[in-house]
Design a protein around this motif. Structure first.
Motif, PDB file in Angstrom:
ATOM      1  N   GLY A 134      44.841  62.330  30.802  1.00 44.69           N
ATOM      2  CA  GLY A 134      45.680  61.744  31.837  1.00 44.69           C
ATOM      3  C   GLY A 134      45.462  60.254  31.868  1.00 44.69           C
ATOM      4  O   GLY A 134      44.490  59.744  31.318  1.00 44.69           O
ATOM      5  N   SER A 135      46.369  59.557  32.501  1.00 49.56           N
ATOM      6  CA  SER A 135      46.255  58.108  32.606  1.00 49.56           C
ATOM      7  C   SER A 135      46.087  57.717  34.064  1.00 49.56           C
ATOM      8  O   SER A 135      46.784  58.215  34.944  1.00 49.56           O
ATOM      9  N   TYR A 136      45.165  56.799  34.294  1.00 54.39           N
ATOM     10  CA  TYR A 136      44.827  56.300  35.626  1.00 54.39           C
ATOM     11  C   TYR A 136      45.182  54.824  35.654  1.00 54.39           C
ATOM     12  O   TYR A 136      44.575  54.016  34.950  1.00 54.39           O
ATOM     13  N   GLY A 137      46.196  54.452  36.429  1.00 53.62           N
ATOM     14  CA  GLY A 137      46.621  53.061  36.531  1.00 53.62           C
ATOM     15  C   GLY A 137      45.829  52.339  37.610  1.00 53.62           C
ATOM     16  O   GLY A 137      45.735  52.807  38.737  1.00 53.62           O
ATOM     17  N   VAL A 138      45.242  51.210  37.240  1.00 55.53           N
ATOM     18  CA  VAL A 138      44.459  50.399  38.172  1.00 55.53           C
ATOM     19  C   VAL A 138      45.155  49.048  38.286  1.00 55.53           C
ATOM     20  O   VAL A 138      45.208  48.282  37.322  1.00 55.53           O
ATOM     21  N   PHE A 139      45.720  48.771  39.452  1.00 61.67           N
ATOM     22  CA  PHE A 139      46.530  47.582  39.695  1.00 61.67           C
ATOM     23  C   PHE A 139      45.709  46.565  40.479  1.00 61.67           C
ATOM     24  O   PHE A 139      45.089  46.913  41.483  1.00 61.67           O
ATOM     25  N   PHE A 140      45.741  45.320  40.036  1.00 59.42           N
ATOM     26  CA  PHE A 140      44.901  44.302  40.662  1.00 59.42           C
ATOM     27  C   PHE A 140      45.596  42.948  40.654  1.00 59.42           C
ATOM     28  O   PHE A 140      46.564  42.731  39.932  1.00 59.42           O
ATOM     29  N   ASN A 141      45.079  42.047  41.488  1.00 57.99           N
ATOM     30  CA  ASN A 141      45.508  40.662  41.439  1.00 57.99           C
ATOM     31  C   ASN A 141      44.285  39.763  41.493  1.00 57.99           C
ATOM     32  O   ASN A 141      43.186  40.214  41.821  1.00 57.99           O
ATOM     33  N   VAL A 142      44.472  38.520  41.119  1.00 58.48           N
ATOM     34  CA  VAL A 142      43.375  37.553  41.118  1.00 58.48           C
ATOM     35  C   VAL A 142      43.847  36.274  41.811  1.00 58.48           C
ATOM     36  O   VAL A 142      45.017  35.920  41.736  1.00 58.48           O
ATOM     37  N   MET A 143      42.918  35.620  42.499  1.00 55.12           N
ATOM     38  CA  MET A 143      43.206  34.347  43.170  1.00 55.12           C
ATOM     39  C   MET A 143      41.983  33.454  43.056  1.00 55.12           C
ATOM     40  O   MET A 143      40.852  33.935  43.166  1.00 55.12           O
ATOM     41  N   ARG A 144      42.245  32.201  42.844  1.00 56.22           N
ATOM     42  CA  ARG A 144      41.165  31.219  42.793  1.00 56.22           C
ATOM     43  C   ARG A 144      40.562  31.087  44.184  1.00 56.22           C
ATOM     44  O   ARG A 144      41.284  31.027  45.182  1.00 56.22           O
ATOM     45  N   VAL A 145      39.249  31.042  44.254  1.00 60.38           N
ATOM     46  CA  VAL A 145      38.552  30.848  45.521  1.00 60.38           C
ATOM     47  C   VAL A 145      38.293  29.359  45.679  1.00 60.38           C
ATOM     48  O   VAL A 145      37.732  28.721  44.782  1.00 60.38           O
ATOM     49  N   LYS A 146      38.723  28.836  46.796  1.00 58.66           N
ATOM     50  CA  LYS A 146      38.536  27.404  47.053  1.00 58.66           C
ATOM     51  C   LYS A 146      37.466  27.225  48.123  1.00 58.66           C
ATOM     52  O   LYS A 146      37.748  27.172  49.308  1.00 58.66           O
ATOM     53  N   ASP A 147      36.228  27.181  47.681  1.00 57.71           N
ATOM     54  CA  ASP A 147      35.118  26.847  48.569  1.00 57.71           C
ATOM     55  C   ASP A 147      34.105  26.060  47.743  1.00 57.71           C
ATOM     56  O   ASP A 147      34.355  25.755  46.580  1.00 57.71           O
ATOM     57  N   ASP A 148      32.983  25.735  48.315  1.00 57.51           N
ATOM     58  CA  ASP A 148      32.022  24.883  47.619  1.00 57.51           C
ATOM     59  C   ASP A 148      30.977  25.669  46.839  1.00 57.51           C
ATOM     60  O   ASP A 148      29.928  25.158  46.505  1.00 57.51           O
ATOM     61  N   SER A 149      31.283  26.918  46.505  1.00 57.51           N
ATOM     62  CA  SER A 149      30.296  27.761  45.829  1.00 57.51           C
ATOM     63  C   SER A 149      30.354  27.666  44.303  1.00 57.51           C
ATOM     64  O   SER A 149      29.628  28.356  43.625  1.00 57.51           O
ATOM     65  N   GLY A 150      31.217  26.844  43.771  1.00 56.96           N
ATOM     66  CA  GLY A 150      31.349  26.754  42.315  1.00 56.96           C
ATOM     67  C   GLY A 150      32.577  27.513  41.856  1.00 56.96           C
ATOM     68  O   GLY A 150      33.491  27.788  42.633  1.00 56.96           O
ATOM     69  N   LEU A 151      32.608  27.861  40.578  1.00 60.06           N
ATOM     70  CA  LEU A 151      33.745  28.593  40.024  1.00 60.06           C
ATOM     71  C   LEU A 151      33.741  30.027  40.541  1.00 60.06           C
ATOM     72  O   LEU A 151      32.790  30.772  40.305  1.00 60.06           O
ATOM     73  N   ALA A 152      34.813  30.412  41.227  1.00 61.09           N
ATOM     74  CA  ALA A 152      34.902  31.773  41.766  1.00 61.09           C
ATOM     75  C   ALA A 152      36.353  32.221  41.822  1.00 61.09           C
ATOM     76  O   ALA A 152      37.258  31.425  42.063  1.00 61.09           O
ATOM     77  N   VAL A 153      36.541  33.509  41.580  1.00 65.19           N
ATOM     78  CA  VAL A 153      37.853  34.135  41.627  1.00 65.19           C
ATOM     79  C   VAL A 153      37.741  35.410  42.453  1.00 65.19           C
ATOM     80  O   VAL A 153      36.790  36.172  42.310  1.00 65.19           O
ATOM     81  N   SER A 154      38.715  35.622  43.311  1.00 62.08           N
ATOM     82  CA  SER A 154      38.803  36.861  44.082  1.00 62.08           C
ATOM     83  C   SER A 154      39.649  37.854  43.288  1.00 62.08           C
ATOM     84  O   SER A 154      40.778  37.544  42.901  1.00 62.08           O
ATOM     85  N   LEU A 155      39.097  39.016  43.024  1.00 66.27           N
ATOM     86  CA  LEU A 155      39.778  40.103  42.312  1.00 66.27           C
ATOM     87  C   LEU A 155      39.940  41.240  43.313  1.00 66.27           C
ATOM     88  O   LEU A 155      38.954  41.766  43.821  1.00 66.27           O
ATOM     89  N   THR A 156      41.185  41.592  43.615  1.00 64.91           N
ATOM     90  CA  THR A 156      41.433  42.704  44.534  1.00 64.91           C
ATOM     91  C   THR A 156      42.109  43.831  43.777  1.00 64.91           C
ATOM     92  O   THR A 156      43.179  43.644  43.197  1.00 64.91           O
ATOM     93  N   ILE A 157      41.451  45.000  43.781  1.00 70.72           N
ATOM     94  CA  ILE A 157      42.074  46.198  43.233  1.00 70.72           C
ATOM     95  C   ILE A 157      43.031  46.674  44.324  1.00 70.72           C
ATOM     96  O   ILE A 157      42.608  47.148  45.377  1.00 70.72           O
ATOM     97  N   GLN A 158      44.333  46.492  44.095  1.00 70.39           N
ATOM     98  CA  GLN A 158      45.346  46.779  45.102  1.00 70.39           C
ATOM     99  C   GLN A 158      45.643  48.268  45.233  1.00 70.39           C
ATOM    100  O   GLN A 158      45.885  48.771  46.321  1.00 70.39           O
TER     101      GLN A 158
END
Length: 182
Positions: free
Chosen positions: A121-145
């Motif tokens: 069977g196939s399991y579809g995993v849908f996600f989006n990514v957004m750049r995080v704008k804070d002072d913590s360095g390079l970061a991206v928010s990944l949300t499994i929708q």
């Protein structure tokens, strides 16, 4: 890395059915990991999971005993999606080694092929990514929708492909990747 990196990310309460059986959802609590991308840069991936990973649209019969709600919507708890969701944290961590493609509504998808009784069977995993704008360095928010078993009779919900590391690089640069034209 910021002390409150997961502020605003959902920590799902267990679902409790009408017989009092609890279905814990702590495997879908936010987490983060480091990913090396081009030029030796290291980015923090902050992972969160949406309710659609373990619920489906409300039943026509409206079984109130299966309803799960947050501050935005009410959906039906789905035993199948819940069972499959146990693999989502690993899938999120392995995206750099998986085939990813473009999906609808500015989402991306990876399809996990799983063995089940009577075949694959196939399991579809849908996600989006957004750049995080804070002072913590390079970061991206990944949300499994959303994540669910795909209907084998339907066309796969993906168009073209994109490497996850390239998607992260483009996101950090403020560039929106374009799906291929078909």
């Amino acid at each position: 890395m910021g002390a409150n990196w997961n502020e605003g990310m959902m920590r799902w309460a267990p679902f409790v059915d009408e017989e009092g059986q609890a279905f814990p959802l702590n495997h879908l609590h936010p987490f983060r990991y480091q990913l090396e991308i081009a030029n030796g840069r290291v980015v923090e991936i902050r992972v969160a999971f949406a309710m659609h990973c373990f619920t489906r649209g409300p039943d026509a019969a409206g079984e109130p005993s299966l309803l799960y709600k947050d501050d935005r919507e009410v959906r039906s708890f789905c035993h199948d999606r819940y069972t499959l969701s146990s693999g989502l944290p690993l899938i999120a961590r392995e995206l750099a080694t998986r085939k990813c493609g473009f999906a609808k509504n500015e989402n991306y998808v990876t399809i996990d092929v799983q063995s089940a009784e009577g075949g694959a069977g196939s399991y579809g995993v849908f996600f989006n990514v957004m750049r995080v704008k804070d002072d913590s360095g390079l970061a991206v928010s990944l949300t499994i929708q959303s994540a669910y078993r795909l209907d084998v009779r339907k066309q796969p919900p993906t168009k073209g492909s994109i490497k996850f590391t390239r998607l992260i690089e483009l996101t950090l640069d403020g560039t929106k990747p374009r799906p291929p034209r078909h």
